[in-house]
Design a protein around this motif. Structure first.
Motif, PDB file in Angstrom:
ATOM      1  N   ASP A  20       7.639  -9.732  12.703  1.00  0.00           N
ATOM      2  CA  ASP A  20       8.413 -10.687  13.487  1.00  0.00           C
ATOM      3  C   ASP A  20       7.591 -11.059  14.719  1.00  0.00           C
ATOM      4  O   ASP A  20       7.334 -10.208  15.568  1.00  0.00           O
ATOM      5  CB  ASP A  20       9.746 -10.056  13.886  1.00  0.00           C
ATOM      6  N   VAL A  21       7.173 -12.305  14.786  1.00  0.00           N
ATOM      7  CA  VAL A  21       6.307 -12.748  15.885  1.00  0.00           C
ATOM      8  C   VAL A  21       6.801 -14.061  16.477  1.00  0.00           C
ATOM      9  O   VAL A  21       7.567 -14.785  15.854  1.00  0.00           O
ATOM     10  CB  VAL A  21       4.838 -12.934  15.428  1.00  0.00           C
ATOM     11  N   GLY A  22       6.312 -14.355  17.666  1.00  0.00           N
ATOM     12  CA  GLY A  22       6.515 -15.663  18.271  1.00  0.00           C
ATOM     13  C   GLY A  22       5.199 -16.427  18.176  1.00  0.00           C
ATOM     14  O   GLY A  22       4.126 -15.864  18.390  1.00  0.00           O
ATOM     15  N   THR A  36       3.102 -13.615  20.662  1.00  0.00           N
ATOM     16  CA  THR A  36       3.765 -12.346  20.945  1.00  0.00           C
ATOM     17  C   THR A  36       4.248 -11.708  19.652  1.00  0.00           C
ATOM     18  O   THR A  36       4.514 -12.403  18.678  1.00  0.00           O
ATOM     19  CB  THR A  36       4.956 -12.530  21.919  1.00  0.00           C
ATOM     20  N   ASN A  37       4.314 -10.391  19.664  1.00  0.00           N
ATOM     21  CA  ASN A  37       4.823  -9.633  18.530  1.00  0.00           C
ATOM     22  C   ASN A  37       6.093  -8.938  18.995  1.00  0.00           C
ATOM     23  O   ASN A  37       6.089  -8.244  20.002  1.00  0.00           O
ATOM     24  CB  ASN A  37       3.778  -8.613  18.072  1.00  0.00           C
ATOM     25  N   PHE A  38       7.194  -9.108  18.270  1.00  0.00           N
ATOM     26  CA  PHE A  38       8.466  -8.540  18.669  1.00  0.00           C
ATOM     27  C   PHE A  38       8.679  -7.114  18.158  1.00  0.00           C
ATOM     28  O   PHE A  38       9.770  -6.572  18.249  1.00  0.00           O
ATOM     29  CB  PHE A  38       9.615  -9.437  18.209  1.00  0.00           C
ATOM     30  N   ASP A  39       7.651  -6.496  17.631  1.00  0.00           N
ATOM     31  CA  ASP A  39       7.660  -5.080  17.252  1.00  0.00           C
ATOM     32  C   ASP A  39       8.651  -4.704  16.162  1.00  0.00           C
ATOM     33  O   ASP A  39       9.137  -3.584  16.135  1.00  0.00           O
ATOM     34  CB  ASP A  39       7.890  -4.192  18.477  1.00  0.00           C
ATOM     35  N   ASP A  51       8.845  -0.311  13.118  1.00  0.00           N
ATOM     36  CA  ASP A  51       8.222  -0.909  14.294  1.00  0.00           C
ATOM     37  C   ASP A  51       6.731  -0.608  14.411  1.00  0.00           C
ATOM     38  O   ASP A  51       6.034  -1.243  15.180  1.00  0.00           O
ATOM     39  CB  ASP A  51       8.939  -0.489  15.576  1.00  0.00           C
TER      40      ASP A  51
END
Length: 65
Positions: A20-22, A36-39, A51
């Motif tokens: 899951d990334v932005g 960004t990476n939402f972990d 995660d």
């Protein structure tokens, strides 16, 4: 020297998972760029959410490994 690694699901060992990334659109490159990476990752094989992927060392660049 760069060490190459692969990432895997810690539950089943599959390398087939989504992170899951932005991302933003880069007009010059004509592609999305991860900012960004939402972990959170989801395995496509066993459906486990995790995660932190398991890292496996493949080879060091410049070696015959």
């Amino acid at each position: 020297m760069m060490i190459k690694k692969s990432l895997h699901c810690p539950a089943c060992g599959s390398a087939d998972f989504l992170a899951d990334v932005g991302a933003t659109w880069d007009v010059e490159r004509q592609e999305f760029v991860v900012v960004t990476n939402f972990d959170i990752c989801t395995c496509n094989t066993c459906a486990t959410d995790f995660d932190k992927p398991e890292e496996r060392i493949l080879a060091e660049e410049g070696t015959n490994n």
